[in-house]
Design an enzyme around this catalytic site. Structure first.
Site, short mmCIF file in Angstrom:
data_model
loop_
_atom_site.label_atom_id
_atom_site.label_comp_id
_atom_site.label_asym_id
_atom_site.label_seq_id
_atom_site.Cartn_x
_atom_site.Cartn_y
_atom_site.Cartn_z
N CYS A 175 -6.85 -1.33 -22.32
CA CYS A 175 -5.95 -0.30 -21.76
C CYS A 175 -5.22 0.49 -22.85
O CYS A 175 -4.70 1.57 -22.58
CB CYS A 175 -4.93 -0.92 -20.83
SG CYS A 175 -5.66 -1.51 -19.31
C1 LIG Z 1 -1.63 -7.90 -9.67
C2 LIG Z 1 -0.26 -7.75 -9.08
C3 LIG Z 1 -0.13 -6.40 -8.38
C4 LIG Z 1 -0.04 -8.85 -8.03
O1 LIG Z 1 1.27 -8.78 -7.53
P1 LIG Z 1 2.15 -10.12 -7.43
O2 LIG Z 1 3.40 -9.76 -6.79
O3 LIG Z 1 2.20 -10.72 -8.79
O4 LIG Z 1 1.29 -10.96 -6.43
P2 LIG Z 1 0.75 -12.46 -6.53
O5 LIG Z 1 -0.61 -12.46 -7.10
O6 LIG Z 1 1.76 -13.36 -7.19
O7 LIG Z 1 0.66 -12.82 -5.01
C5 LIG Z 1 1.84 -12.83 -4.16
C6 LIG Z 1 1.41 -13.22 -2.76
O8 LIG Z 1 0.61 -12.18 -2.20
C7 LIG Z 1 -0.66 -12.71 -1.79
N1 LIG Z 1 -1.72 -11.72 -2.04
C8 LIG Z 1 -2.45 -11.55 -3.18
N2 LIG Z 1 -3.33 -10.56 -3.00
C9 LIG Z 1 -3.16 -10.09 -1.75
C10 LIG Z 1 -3.79 -9.07 -1.02
N3 LIG Z 1 -4.76 -8.32 -1.52
N4 LIG Z 1 -3.37 -8.85 0.25
C11 LIG Z 1 -2.38 -9.59 0.79
N5 LIG Z 1 -1.74 -10.58 0.13
C12 LIG Z 1 -2.13 -10.83 -1.13
C13 LIG Z 1 -0.86 -13.96 -2.61
O9 LIG Z 1 -1.72 -14.85 -1.95
C14 LIG Z 1 0.55 -14.49 -2.70
O10 LIG Z 1 0.88 -15.17 -1.51
P3 LIG Z 1 1.84 -16.47 -1.52
O11 LIG Z 1 3.16 -15.96 -2.04
O12 LIG Z 1 1.85 -16.87 -0.09
O13 LIG Z 1 1.17 -17.43 -2.46
C15 LIG Z 1 0.83 -7.84 -10.17
O14 LIG Z 1 0.95 -9.16 -10.61
C16 LIG Z 1 0.57 -6.96 -11.36
O15 LIG Z 1 0.32 -5.78 -11.25
N6 LIG Z 1 0.69 -7.52 -12.56
C17 LIG Z 1 0.50 -6.81 -13.80
C18 LIG Z 1 -0.95 -6.65 -14.03
C19 LIG Z 1 -1.29 -5.71 -15.15
O16 LIG Z 1 -0.56 -4.86 -15.56
N7 LIG Z 1 -2.47 -5.90 -15.63
C20 LIG Z 1 -3.00 -5.07 -16.61
C21 LIG Z 1 -4.37 -4.82 -16.19
S1 LIG Z 1 -5.15 -3.88 -17.40
#
Ligand SMILES: CC(C)(COP(=O)(O)OP(=O)(O)OC[C@H]1O[C@@H](n2cnc3c(N)ncnc32)[C@H](O)[C@@H]1OP(=O)(O)O)[C@@H](O)C(=O)NCCC(=O)NCCS
Length: 373
Positions: free
Chosen positions: A156
């Site tokens: 990225c």
């Molecule tokens: C990926 C991202 C959006 C996920 O958001 P988050 O708030 O961390 O979500 P989590 O993965 O911890 O999941 C939270 C809950 O939502 C649920 N969930 C995950 N994906 C889901 C989906 N597609 N639909 C519905 N629920 C979902 C999970 O099961 C979890 O449920 P629980 O609390 O009952 O266990 C976030 O972590 C993020 O953007 N992180 C930074 C990533 C980044 O910048 N990466 C660089 C890539 S180049």
């Protein structure tokens, strides 16, 4: 040593867009089919049932509402869930080259330059579609640019690392101007069957003309005041796809041969690193954070960007101060911060200070301090 400016930017946006609702509908159709096909094994406890995705979750967790894609049909087909980009003959421009040309032509036009004014091409992106020859050399050929071309990959952060690399060459007199392009087909490495990440990425290409200040004539010039880069190894964002996969048959098709991440850990670890790097960078240049009129940040997650700017400013940033494009583009890897820069620069008055910053796998972080001319 020559002074260096960015004198033009360009953007290629694919024609088709997928909304969260469309993506979730396809994912949930796949889930229903998988659970029906495996009903007996799920009942016996041998296979875990899959859980549906939700458009509301995606927007709340990431800020993403839709994404542009190179192929919509293949991604939304529940039997396929991957873009379909047919093979091209060696006599046709490759997909990455085609996207790069689209962005490059606009950047050249804004910079008021032609191919004859450019001495080098850098293709900087997360995913190169072949081992060799370098895509940059193909872009050179397609645009009629003399000189040199090479590819580089810092995930990225590829664009900010590419800008520093180009600026260094120009400062030292190795080139008058360099075209730096970021063609990203992020949907090619995204596992659309993974509920945790199927919504994250989109496709786009950006281009930046970096040139000697004394040769620049465009009205879209920014002095490159300073650049600062940082990398720190982490397994939290990883893709193990590579040319040695065929030498380890046991791993072919495994999940880690596409994008995988520990999203929570990335969020927690990367935000403070980015805020610290930008803060230090400004300080080293005797500049105050409060004097920065705009932050063009990497576009992965809205809350992440809010947090980073809040850490820097000590207050919430306005929409103008830290413009968002991830709502309609999603995460386009290295192109993201440049899309934000490209779309939100013309209103800045001369003399305005701004920061372009990327962050992602590696970890890799880049900060480019710019001043509007
Ligand atoms: C990926 C991202 C959006 C996920 O958001 P988050 O708030 O961390 O979500 P989590 O993965 O911890 O999941 C939270 C809950 O939502 C649920 N969930 C995950 N994906 C889901 C989906 N597609 N639909 C519905 N629920 C979902 C999970 O099961 C979890 O449920 P629980 O609390 O009952 O266990 C976030 O972590 C993020 O953007 N992180 C930074 C990533 C980044 O910048 N990466 C660089 C890539 S180049």
């Amino acid at each position: 040593m020559h002074n260096v400016v960015i004198s033009g930017t360009g953007l290629y946006t694919p024609a088709n867009s997928i909304s969260n609702e469309e993506l979730v509908q396809s994912f949930n159709t796949y889930v229903a089919q998988f659970n029906a096909d495996n009903a007996d094994a799920i009942a016996r406890g041998e296979v875990e049932a899959l859980t549906e995705s939700s458009a509301a979750f995606i927007e709340k967790a990431s800020g993403i509402k839709s994404r542009f894609v190179m192929d919509k049909e293949g991604i939304l087909d529940p039997q396929r869930m991957a873009p379909r980009l047919p093979e091209r003959s060696n006599d046709e421009w490759s997909v990455l080259c085609q996207m790069a040309i689209g962005a490059a032509e606009q950047a050249l036009q804004r910079a008021g330059k032609t191919a004859a004014d450019i001495d080098g091409v850098i293709v900087a992106c997360s995913n190169l579609q072949r081992a060799y020859p370098a895509i940059a050399i193909e872009v050179q050929e397609a645009l009629g640019i003399q000189g040199f071309g090479f590819d580089m990959n810092v995930a990225c952060s590829s664009a900010t690392f590419g800008i520093q690399t180009a600026a260094n060459s120009i400062q030292l007199g190795h080139a008058r101007a360099i075209l730096m392009v970021n063609p990203e087909v992020c949907t090619g490495h995204l596992n659309f069957r993974d509920r945790d990440s199927h919504f994250i990425f989109g496709d786009a290409a950006t281009a930046v003309i970096i040139e000697r200040a004394d040769l620049a004539t465009s009205k879209y010039q920014f002095d490159i005041v300073s650049t600062k880069l940082l990398t720190k190894f982490s397994n939290n964002i990883r893709n193990n796809f590579g040319f040695l996969n065929r030498a380890a048959e046991e791993g072919i098709g495994a999940k880690d041969k596409l994008f995988v991440q520990e999203g929570r850990k990335v969020f927690k670890e990367v935000c403070p690193m980015v805020a610290e790097l930008i803060g230090e960078h400004l300080q080293e240049n005797q500049l105050n954070v409060s004097d920065v009129k705009r932050f063009w940040l990497h576009q992965a997650n809205l809350s992440m960007n809010h947090l980073i700017v809040k850490k820097l400013l000590g207050r919430d940033a306005t929409e103008q101060e830290a413009p968002v494009i991830l709502d309609t583009y999603a995460n386009t890897s290295s192109a993201g911060s440049v899309i934000s820069f490209h779309k939100n620069q013309d209103d800045l008055p001369a003399g305005s200070l701004a920061v372009l910053s990327s962050f992602g796998a590696g970890y890799s972080i880049g900060s480019v301090i710019l001043r509007k001319r």
